[in-house]
Design an enzyme around this catalytic site. Structure first.
Site, PDB file in Angstrom:
ATOM      1  N   GLU A 143      -5.091   0.077  -0.674  1.00  0.00           N
ATOM      2  CA  GLU A 143      -6.366   0.769  -0.453  1.00  0.00           C
ATOM      3  C   GLU A 143      -6.343   2.172  -1.058  1.00  0.00           C
ATOM      4  O   GLU A 143      -5.500   2.993  -0.679  1.00  0.00           O
ATOM      5  CB  GLU A 143      -6.631   0.878   1.056  1.00  0.00           C
ATOM      6  CG  GLU A 143      -7.860   1.690   1.401  1.00  0.00           C
ATOM      7  CD  GLU A 143      -7.958   2.008   2.886  1.00  0.00           C
ATOM      8  OE1 GLU A 143      -9.068   2.266   3.356  1.00  0.00           O
ATOM      9  OE2 GLU A 143      -6.903   2.009   3.563  1.00  0.00           O
ATOM     10  N   ASP A 178     -12.521   0.603   0.958  1.00  0.00           N
ATOM     11  CA  ASP A 178     -13.107   1.412   2.019  1.00  0.00           C
ATOM     12  C   ASP A 178     -14.247   2.228   1.415  1.00  0.00           C
ATOM     13  O   ASP A 178     -14.021   3.096   0.562  1.00  0.00           O
ATOM     14  CB  ASP A 178     -12.039   2.315   2.625  1.00  0.00           C
ATOM     15  CG  ASP A 178     -12.525   3.035   3.871  1.00  0.00           C
ATOM     16  OD1 ASP A 178     -13.623   3.623   3.819  1.00  0.00           O
ATOM     17  OD2 ASP A 178     -11.804   3.038   4.880  1.00  0.00           O
ATOM     18  N   GLU A 246     -14.266   1.313  10.524  1.00  0.00           N
ATOM     19  CA  GLU A 246     -13.167   2.272  10.696  1.00  0.00           C
ATOM     20  C   GLU A 246     -13.743   3.682  10.674  1.00  0.00           C
ATOM     21  O   GLU A 246     -13.642   4.409   9.695  1.00  0.00           O
ATOM     22  CB  GLU A 246     -12.122   2.091   9.592  1.00  0.00           C
ATOM     23  CG  GLU A 246     -10.851   2.894   9.862  1.00  0.00           C
ATOM     24  CD  GLU A 246      -9.842   2.804   8.726  1.00  0.00           C
ATOM     25  OE1 GLU A 246      -8.665   2.534   8.999  1.00  0.00           O
ATOM     26  OE2 GLU A 246     -10.245   3.018   7.566  1.00  0.00           O
TER      27      GLU A 246
END
Length: 272
Positions: A143, A178, A246
């Site tokens: 990520e 993300d 998140e």
């Protein structure tokens, strides 16, 4: 169809960790993701997930000494044995709790270390780790993380992550996209989603508002546009990943605060 997972390291901060599984289920989540659940026996975590009727879809591999500033071991010189131990431990835990994905943090680049050398170690470690993931039936995730939240983190851009996955060419190594980190580094997330999601390399997404990392509807993130793009691409390509929530709820430490903040998700026509 959009599928959301509750990140139990961020949401429901007013509750003990194991009680967050049932709270997520009550709010309509069919899945959860966890950061570093290793203080909890895997059997206990699996039992709570099963009782709540939620899937565990992502956990992180042990990151090293978090308190001293380590954010992953994969690229660190002299820590190869520790990295392998972290992957073995992470894969064992993921298998026990039924998580099909394990996020592997790259590490922070020390100021006196060559970036090229660190990237070479990172790729070598990922090649080995992907082989172990294939044996365990667990997909490893990498990520890009923005430098505002994690200064010096080795992997910061989508293009770099995709190039690494492409070079290694392992079926059990994919990108974790993300939208919060992406927006803070690369701008327009709708453009980025439309560029990268159709490649087949993205196996998991996450979302949070920009810049405060609160609910997606707080701040400048084009969350509606990004989710619409994900939904459209998923319908066209069969992408079946999850979108991890998140973020830090504005009132997450208050009873009911996380649930109250989910109005953005409840308002979507497709939310499961």
């Amino acid at each position: 169809m959009l599928r959301f997972a509750a990140n139990l390291g961020f949401l429901y901060q007013d509750l003990p960790f194991l009680d967050r599984f049932s709270a997520a289920a009550r709010d309509g989540f069919a899945a959860v993701e966890c950061l570093f659940p290793y203080d909890v026996p895997a059997a206990d975590l699996r039992a709570r997930a099963d009782a709540a009727g939620v899937e565990v879809v992502l956990i992180n591999a042990p990151p090293g000494d978090w308190a001293s500033g380590e954010r992953g071991l994969a690229s660190l010189a002299g820590r190869e044995a520790d990295f392998r131990d972290s992957i073995e431990r992470g894969l064992d835990y993921a298998s026990r709790v039924g998580s099909p994905r394990l996020h592997v943090l790259a590490g922070v680049l020390p100021p006196d270390v060559s970036r090229d050398a660190a990237l070479a170690r990172y790729e070598a470690g990922l090649r080995w780790a992907a082989e172990q993931g294939a044996r365990a039936g667990v997909t490893l995730m990498i990520e890009p993380i923005n430098p505002h939240d994690m200064p010096g983190y080795l992997l910061q851009r989508q293009e770099e992550a995709h190039a690494i996955v492409d070079r290694i060419g392992a079926t059990h190594l994919r990108v974790q996209m993300d939208l919060y980190h992406c927006a803070r580094v690369e701008g327009d997330v709708v453009v980025q989603v439309r560029r990268w999601l159709p490649t087949g390399r993205v196996a998991h997404c996450q979302i949070a508002g920009v810049p405060g990392r609160h609910e997606p509807d707080v701040g400048s993130l084009d969350w509606r546009g990004a989710l619409a793009a994900i939904d459209e691409i998923a319908a066209a390509t069969g992408w079946d990943g999850w979108i991890g929530c998140e973020y830090r709820p504005r009132r997450g430490d208050v009873a009911g605060g996380t649930s109250d903040g989910l109005v953005w998700m409840r308002g979507l026509s497709s939310k499961d």
